[in-house]
Design a protein around this motif. Structure first.
Motif, PDB file in Angstrom:
ATOM      1  N   UNK A 143       0.846  -1.194   0.000  1.00 38.20           N
ATOM      2  CA  UNK A 143       0.000   0.000   0.000  1.00 38.20           C
ATOM      3  C   UNK A 143       0.878   1.239   0.000  1.00 38.20           C
ATOM      4  N   UNK A 144       0.288   2.338  -0.379  1.00 40.74           N
ATOM      5  CA  UNK A 144       0.944   3.639  -0.275  1.00 40.74           C
ATOM      6  C   UNK A 144      -0.030   4.617   0.367  1.00 40.74           C
ATOM      7  N   UNK A 190      -5.132   6.592   0.381  1.00 35.03           N
ATOM      8  CA  UNK A 190      -4.642   5.216   0.387  1.00 35.03           C
ATOM      9  C   UNK A 190      -4.756   4.626  -1.011  1.00 35.03           C
ATOM     10  N   UNK A 191      -3.672   4.038  -1.492  1.00 34.46           N
ATOM     11  CA  UNK A 191      -3.689   3.361  -2.792  1.00 34.46           C
ATOM     12  C   UNK A 191      -3.087   1.975  -2.642  1.00 34.46           C
ATOM     13  N   UNK A 192      -3.595   1.071  -3.442  1.00 33.53           N
ATOM     14  CA  UNK A 192      -3.109  -0.304  -3.459  1.00 33.53           C
ATOM     15  C   UNK A 192      -2.071  -0.439  -4.563  1.00 33.53           C
ATOM     16  N   UNK A 219      -7.773  -3.662   0.828  1.00 35.25           N
ATOM     17  CA  UNK A 219      -8.105  -2.236   0.880  1.00 35.25           C
ATOM     18  C   UNK A 219      -8.964  -1.920   2.109  1.00 35.25           C
ATOM     19  N   UNK A 220      -9.958  -2.761   2.393  1.00 34.97           N
ATOM     20  CA  UNK A 220     -10.819  -2.533   3.559  1.00 34.97           C
ATOM     21  C   UNK A 220     -10.019  -2.551   4.852  1.00 34.97           C
ATOM     22  N   UNK A 221      -9.123  -3.543   4.980  1.00 33.21           N
ATOM     23  CA  UNK A 221      -8.318  -3.652   6.196  1.00 33.21           C
ATOM     24  C   UNK A 221      -7.426  -2.438   6.384  1.00 33.21           C
ATOM     25  N   UNK A 222      -6.680  -2.075   5.340  1.00 33.76           N
ATOM     26  CA  UNK A 222      -5.730  -0.975   5.475  1.00 33.76           C
ATOM     27  C   UNK A 222      -6.435   0.352   5.668  1.00 33.76           C
ATOM     28  N   UNK A 223      -7.567   0.536   5.036  1.00 38.90           N
ATOM     29  CA  UNK A 223      -8.311   1.777   5.206  1.00 38.90           C
ATOM     30  C   UNK A 223      -8.783   1.933   6.647  1.00 38.90           C
ATOM     31  N   UNK A 224      -9.249   0.820   7.241  1.00 45.33           N
ATOM     32  CA  UNK A 224      -9.678   0.868   8.646  1.00 45.33           C
ATOM     33  C   UNK A 224      -8.496   1.174   9.569  1.00 45.33           C
ATOM     34  N   UNK A 278       3.420  -1.028   4.158  1.00 42.81           N
ATOM     35  CA  UNK A 278       2.805   0.186   3.649  1.00 42.81           C
ATOM     36  C   UNK A 278       3.873   1.267   3.534  1.00 42.81           C
ATOM     37  N   UNK A 279       3.875   1.944   2.397  1.00 45.10           N
ATOM     38  CA  UNK A 279       4.796   3.060   2.189  1.00 45.10           C
ATOM     39  C   UNK A 279       4.138   4.333   2.705  1.00 45.10           C
TER      40      UNK A 279
END
Length: 486
Positions: A277-278, A288-290, A350-355, A400-401
């Motif tokens: 992720x970035x 947030x981008x994948x 995406x859902x996990x990282x966004x949370x 994640x970057x």
């Protein structure tokens, strides 16, 4: 006497598709790319890229198009060819990232090839004049050296293996002699059986001077005292000054405890971290981008479509043709399941990282680790309505970057503790403070765990001594005695 009985059980089993999805979620970017490559090689019904250029990724599809990707499952035992070939029943089956352009990232990283560590050693031993039997024995010894450069086996076991596998019977004295020969190879210290021997071999390669001689004597005669940093006993035993002891210890500290790790140029490629992720800060908001490597464009092969059409138009349907169609059906099913798993993988990641970034928003905006909130897997699982195990699979292997560097996602998770004001603080914050205190201590008189507990209590963190010891071990910091310096 045998008795028959009837039992009813309620079982919950995962389908092959669910198992495939869980495995895919757990894969980091590089391993996912390898898995994708493997599937493309094994399944001819699956193709990557668009029809114009199969080597490029198309990342311009909109979110609406992405959500309309077909999801239906196919029953391979009952497929109507006419319906299967109709335009309405063949969806596009494509998955793309919608937040990157195709040229944002290099998708292929070249690596230089080279000889392996073992081959590097064998090349050196070939410069010696050895008998045929000696060559076999030295090759066997070199093959027993691990990646760190050590032989971690007893020579008596090596003798037995030589007898059973190579039909060579030799003595332990001869084996010791040939081992000494192997220990003359580069890098210095290779072929040692323990750390003590490894360090001594390296010291004996150096030019002789008083500090080197002292260092060798310390290791040979008082290795335990050196390891435990009993400097007073070393001063008494060797009748030397503190300055002389410092010089001897400095010579030892310059040595490499893992000589095999210094070898460069082998086939073993150093692991490269590729962020999944970035996170960017744009006008004060987080974006947030994948990584687009996680979202390749895939579709069903047109050739397979043509094969089915040919079967439909054929008037003479032979047994071999029917078997071919059955094979095609199986490959189509596998391709569709794989594409669906990739799409679900993207959504889950995406859902996990966004949370996570919403929970730790203050940290991602500032980069201040003191802003990290206590967060456990269940906190995220409750937000996204997924199982804790799914969150764990994402957190344990993904990076994640961020504007502050590339971070392992699981580092953002921590338990909570209360400070002296009753506020919940992250254990990560406490560990950072503990590490800072230890780094600033007087190394001649390092702080004990009791003293560290008192200092943290003064800073507003009432923590027991045993908790200090646990955090110190998690930070890979030794006890006070082993932190002592001259």
């Amino acid at each position: 006497m045998l008795k028959q009985s009837l039992n009813f059980k309620l079982l919950q089993k995962l389908s092959p598709q669910q198992i495939q999805l869980m495995k895919m979620i757990q894969l980091p970017t590089q391993e996912f790319e390898q898995r994708l490559k493997q599937e493309l090689e094994e399944n001819p019904a699956l193709e990557s890229g668009n029809d114009d250029d199969d080597d490029e990724y198309n990342d311009s599809q909109s979110e609406d198009d992405y959500n309309e990707t077909g999801n239906e499952n196919i029953d391979t035992d009952d497929i109507n060819i006419d319906e299967y070939l109709s335009d309405d029943e063949i969806p596009n089956y494509k998955t793309q990232a919608n937040n990157y352009s195709a040229d944002d990232e290099d998708k292929h990283i070249p690596y230089a090839s080279g000889t392996s560590f073992t081959q590097h050693l064998k090349t050196q031993i070939n410069t010696y004049r050895l008998t045929e039997e000696e060559e076999i024995i030295t090759d066997f010894l070199i093959g027993s050296i691990d990646d760190s450069g050590y032989i971690r086996r007893d020579l008596i076991d090596v003798l037995d293996d030589l007898a059973f596998t190579q039909n060579i019977f030799t003595t332990q004295e001869e084996l010791e002699r040939l081992l000494k020969l192997v220990q003359q190879l580069d890098p210095a210290g290779v072929g040692a059986r323990d750390l003590k021997e490894c360090l001594i071999i390296q010291l004996k390669r150096k030019n002789e001077k008083p500090s080197i001689t002292l260092a060798i004597n310390i290791l040979e005669q008082s290795f335990d005292h050196f390891v435990k940093k009993h400097y007073d006993k070393l001063l008494q035993k060797f009748h030397i000054s503190e300055d002389q002891l410092k010089e001897g210890i400095l010579q030892i500290e310059k040595l490499n405890p893992k000589p095999g790790g210094s070898f460069v140029g082998g086939n073993k490629i150093a692991e490269q971290i590729v962020p999944d992720f970035t996170v960017r800060i744009i006008e004060g908001e987080l974006e947030l981008t994948l990584n687009s490597r996680n979202a390749p464009e895939l579709h069903i092969s047109n050739e397979y479509n043509n094969l089915l059409k040919g079967y439909k138009d054929s008037t003479d349907k032979s047994k071999s043709q029917k078997e071919a169609v059955q094979f095609i059906k199986q490959k189509l099913d596998s391709a569709k399941w794989f594409i669906d798993a990739i799409k679900q993988r993207q959504q889950t990641l995406f859902l996990n990282m966004n949370a996570i970034i919403q929970h730790q928003k203050e940290y991602f905006l500032t980069g201040d680790e003191r802003k990290l909130k206590p967060m456990i897997l269940k906190d995220i699982a409750d937000v996204i309505n997924m199982d804790v195990s799914t969150v764990s699979r994402v957190a344990n292997s993904k990076y994640v970057s961020t504007p502050y560097g590339t971070k392992l996602i699981k580092e953002f998770f921590s338990e909570s503790m209360k400070n002296d004001q009753g506020e919940d603080v992250s254990t990560r914050e406490i560990k950072n403070i503990l590490e800072t205190v230890i780094n600033e201590e007087n190394k001649k008189k390092p702080l004990t765990d009791d003293k560290l507990a008192s200092i943290l209590k003064e800073k507003g963190y009432p923590i027991a001594r045993r908790t200090i010891a646990k955090y110190r071990e998690q930070l890979d910091i030794p006890v006070a005695r082993l932190r002592k310096e001259m």
